[in-house]
Design a protein around this motif. Structure first.
Motif, short mmCIF file in Angstrom:
data_model
loop_
_atom_site.label_atom_id
_atom_site.label_comp_id
_atom_site.label_asym_id
_atom_site.label_seq_id
_atom_site.Cartn_x
_atom_site.Cartn_y
_atom_site.Cartn_z
N LEU A 166 81.14 122.41 91.71
CA LEU A 166 82.47 122.23 92.29
C LEU A 166 83.46 123.02 91.45
O LEU A 166 83.51 122.86 90.23
CB LEU A 166 82.85 120.75 92.29
CG LEU A 166 84.29 120.43 92.70
CD1 LEU A 166 84.52 120.78 94.17
CD2 LEU A 166 84.61 118.97 92.44
N VAL A 167 84.23 123.87 92.09
CA VAL A 167 85.25 124.65 91.40
C VAL A 167 86.62 124.17 91.89
O VAL A 167 86.88 124.16 93.08
CB VAL A 167 85.10 126.16 91.70
CG1 VAL A 167 86.22 126.96 91.07
CG2 VAL A 167 83.74 126.66 91.23
N VAL A 168 87.45 123.74 90.95
CA VAL A 168 88.80 123.26 91.27
C VAL A 168 89.80 124.19 90.59
O VAL A 168 89.68 124.46 89.40
CB VAL A 168 89.00 121.81 90.77
CG1 VAL A 168 90.40 121.33 91.06
CG2 VAL A 168 87.96 120.89 91.41
N ASP A 169 90.78 124.67 91.33
CA ASP A 169 91.72 125.63 90.76
C ASP A 169 93.12 125.07 90.57
O ASP A 169 94.07 125.81 90.37
CB ASP A 169 91.77 126.90 91.62
CG ASP A 169 92.45 126.68 92.95
OD1 ASP A 169 92.46 125.53 93.42
OD2 ASP A 169 92.97 127.64 93.51
N GLY A 170 93.26 123.77 90.61
CA GLY A 170 94.59 123.20 90.38
C GLY A 170 94.62 121.75 90.78
O GLY A 170 93.62 121.15 91.14
N ALA A 223 77.83 131.64 88.22
CA ALA A 223 77.04 131.90 87.02
C ALA A 223 76.41 130.61 86.49
O ALA A 223 75.24 130.60 86.08
CB ALA A 223 77.91 132.54 85.94
N VAL A 224 77.15 129.52 86.52
CA VAL A 224 76.60 128.22 86.09
C VAL A 224 75.44 127.81 86.99
O VAL A 224 74.39 127.37 86.49
CB VAL A 224 77.70 127.14 86.11
CG1 VAL A 224 77.11 125.75 85.95
CG2 VAL A 224 78.73 127.41 85.02
N ALA A 225 75.59 127.97 88.28
CA ALA A 225 74.51 127.61 89.22
C ALA A 225 73.27 128.46 88.98
O ALA A 225 72.15 127.94 88.97
CB ALA A 225 75.01 127.77 90.66
N LEU A 226 73.46 129.75 88.78
CA LEU A 226 72.31 130.62 88.52
C LEU A 226 71.63 130.31 87.21
O LEU A 226 70.39 130.31 87.12
CB LEU A 226 72.73 132.09 88.58
CG LEU A 226 73.13 132.60 89.97
CD1 LEU A 226 73.69 134.01 89.87
CD2 LEU A 226 71.96 132.55 90.92
N ASP A 227 72.40 130.01 86.18
CA ASP A 227 71.83 129.60 84.89
C ASP A 227 71.01 128.32 85.04
O ASP A 227 69.95 128.17 84.44
CB ASP A 227 72.92 129.41 83.83
CG ASP A 227 73.51 130.72 83.34
OD1 ASP A 227 72.91 131.78 83.59
OD2 ASP A 227 74.58 130.66 82.70
N ALA A 228 71.49 127.39 85.86
CA ALA A 228 70.77 126.14 86.07
C ALA A 228 69.46 126.40 86.79
O ALA A 228 68.42 125.80 86.46
CB ALA A 228 71.64 125.16 86.87
N LEU A 229 69.48 127.30 87.77
CA LEU A 229 68.24 127.65 88.48
C LEU A 229 67.21 128.25 87.54
O LEU A 229 66.03 127.92 87.59
CB LEU A 229 68.53 128.63 89.61
CG LEU A 229 69.19 128.05 90.85
CD1 LEU A 229 69.59 129.15 91.81
CD2 LEU A 229 68.24 127.07 91.53
#
Length: 56
Positions: free
Chosen positions: A14-18, A46-52
């Motif tokens: 989840l990405v939250v920008d504000g 990048a976080v998702a790919l690192d987790a994979l």
């Protein structure tokens, strides 16, 4: 939880920008094309790919 029922592993990012209650008094003025949104999506990806990679 649903993935586990099938014997699978799953995750999400989840990405939250504000803060909508503080940063944006007019919900129609949101601009998803701002630089901060692009950076957040790139970092989240990048976080998702690192987790994979870590799960492989």
């Amino acid at each position: 939880m649903f993935a586990a029922l099938k014997g699978l592993r799953a995750g999400g990012v989840l990405v939250v920008d504000g803060n909508a209650t503080v940063d944006n008094t007019d919900p129609t003025s949101y601009d998803p094309h701002r630089q901060v949104v692009q950076e957040g999506v790139a970092l989240g990806s990048a976080v998702a790919l690192d987790a994979l990679v870590a799960l492989a």
